[in-house]
Scaffold this motif. Structure first.
Motif, PDB file in Angstrom:
ATOM      1  N   CYS A  31     -82.279   8.685   0.101  1.00 17.56           N
ATOM      2  CA  CYS A  31     -83.401   8.172   0.899  1.00 17.56           C
ATOM      3  C   CYS A  31     -84.506   7.515   0.075  1.00 17.56           C
ATOM      4  O   CYS A  31     -85.304   6.768   0.629  1.00 17.56           O
ATOM      5  CB  CYS A  31     -83.982   9.267   1.791  1.00 17.56           C
ATOM      6  N   ASP A  33     -87.332   8.291  -0.986  1.00 21.13           N
ATOM      7  CA  ASP A  33     -88.689   8.497  -0.506  1.00 21.13           C
ATOM      8  C   ASP A  33     -88.963   9.992  -0.558  1.00 21.13           C
ATOM      9  O   ASP A  33     -88.300  10.768   0.136  1.00 21.13           O
ATOM     10  CB  ASP A  33     -88.811   7.958   0.929  1.00 21.13           C
ATOM     11  N   MET A  36     -89.942  11.682   2.844  1.00 22.10           N
ATOM     12  CA  MET A  36     -88.796  11.718   3.747  1.00 22.10           C
ATOM     13  C   MET A  36     -87.781  12.756   3.268  1.00 22.10           C
ATOM     14  O   MET A  36     -87.227  13.508   4.063  1.00 22.10           O
ATOM     15  CB  MET A  36     -88.143  10.348   3.845  1.00 22.10           C
ATOM     16  N   CYS A  37     -87.557  12.783   1.977  1.00 20.29           N
ATOM     17  CA  CYS A  37     -86.626  13.738   1.379  1.00 20.29           C
ATOM     18  C   CYS A  37     -87.069  15.172   1.688  1.00 20.29           C
ATOM     19  O   CYS A  37     -86.256  16.010   2.086  1.00 20.29           O
ATOM     20  CB  CYS A  37     -86.552  13.492  -0.131  1.00 20.29           C
ATOM     21  N   ILE A  40     -86.514  15.985   5.402  1.00 18.70           N
ATOM     22  CA  ILE A  40     -85.098  16.206   5.681  1.00 18.70           C
ATOM     23  C   ILE A  40     -84.665  17.568   5.143  1.00 18.70           C
ATOM     24  O   ILE A  40     -83.933  18.306   5.815  1.00 18.70           O
ATOM     25  CB  ILE A  40     -84.237  15.067   5.081  1.00 18.70           C
ATOM     26  N   ARG A  70     -77.431  15.215   4.901  1.00 17.93           N
ATOM     27  CA  ARG A  70     -76.823  13.894   5.085  1.00 17.93           C
ATOM     28  C   ARG A  70     -76.832  13.511   6.564  1.00 17.93           C
ATOM     29  O   ARG A  70     -77.178  12.387   6.928  1.00 17.93           O
ATOM     30  CB  ARG A  70     -75.398  13.868   4.538  1.00 17.93           C
ATOM     31  N   PHE A  73     -80.335  12.660   7.661  1.00 19.93           N
ATOM     32  CA  PHE A  73     -80.684  11.339   7.129  1.00 19.93           C
ATOM     33  C   PHE A  73     -80.033  10.237   7.971  1.00 19.93           C
ATOM     34  O   PHE A  73     -80.695   9.261   8.349  1.00 19.93           O
ATOM     35  CB  PHE A  73     -80.244  11.220   5.662  1.00 19.93           C
ATOM     36  N   GLU A  76     -81.781   9.753  11.202  1.00 18.96           N
ATOM     37  CA  GLU A  76     -83.035   9.018  11.015  1.00 18.96           C
ATOM     38  C   GLU A  76     -82.768   7.518  10.852  1.00 18.96           C
ATOM     39  O   GLU A  76     -83.508   6.694  11.385  1.00 18.96           O
ATOM     40  CB  GLU A  76     -83.807   9.561   9.807  1.00 18.96           C
ATOM     41  N   VAL A  77     -81.735   7.170  10.109  1.00 16.34           N
ATOM     42  CA  VAL A  77     -81.373   5.759   9.921  1.00 16.34           C
ATOM     43  C   VAL A  77     -80.995   5.141  11.261  1.00 16.34           C
ATOM     44  O   VAL A  77     -81.424   4.031  11.592  1.00 16.34           O
ATOM     45  CB  VAL A  77     -80.236   5.617   8.890  1.00 16.34           C
TER      46      VAL A  77
END
Length: 173
Positions: A31, A33, A36-37, A40, A70, A73, A76-77
């Protein structure tokens, strides 16, 4: 019950201490970031806590956490892509629009919004969730707690009503 809760909390704390650095190291390149990491990772640990009773092998928990992270993430994508796709549908094209085209597009947009506002409340909600928020029928069904078939029927009725209303506004039979 308190003894079991304390044992679970101690086990969870130990797992977090043993995995936090390695989970971060495997997630950050994905990610790129820090915030964000961390978000998550927090969600992954919440999922682990909620399923801790089913986890039998603490040695394999890092792989489970990586899978949770994963998947979070990727969710989120997907959300960001749906949001971006939805935004692209609402932004008037500025490249080739003449002033007349711009005015015509604004008028059409206003007519469409007026027609949507005339729909019955449930049809209006379903239409907006699907077309403006890019939710699938399955997601709408889960959110509204009604059958996917009902969503499909309501969307078909909404589209038919909108087509008829817009044709009427534009002087077509």
């Amino acid at each position: 019950m308190t003894l079991i809760r304390n044992i679970s909390q101690q086990r969870f704390k130990k797992i977090v201490e043993q995995t936090v650095d390695r989970l971060y190291a495997s997630l950050y390149p994905l990610c790129k970031d820090r915030a964000m990491c961390e978000d998550i990772m927090q969600e992954a640990y919440i999922r682990l806590w909620n399923n801790l009773e089913q986890v039998r092998d603490d040695e394999a928990v890092l792989a489970l956490l990586r899978t949770y992270a994963r998947n979070i993430f990727l969710d989120e994508v997907r959300k960001a892509a749906r949001k971006q796709q939805g935004m692209q549908h609402h932004v008037p094209e500025e490249k080739t629009d003449s002033p007349e085209d711009y005015v015509r597009n604004r008028e059409l947009h206003a007519q469409l919004q007026a027609a949507i506002n005339k729909l019955p409340p449930q049809q209006q909600l379903i239409f907006r969730l699907h077309k403006e928020h890019a939710l699938s029928y399955k997601q709408i069904s889960a959110q509204m707690k009604i059958a996917t078939g009902t969503i499909e029927v309501q969307m078909n009725r909404a589209l038919k009503s909108l087509k008829s209303e817009l044709a009427h506004l534009n002087g077509q039979p």
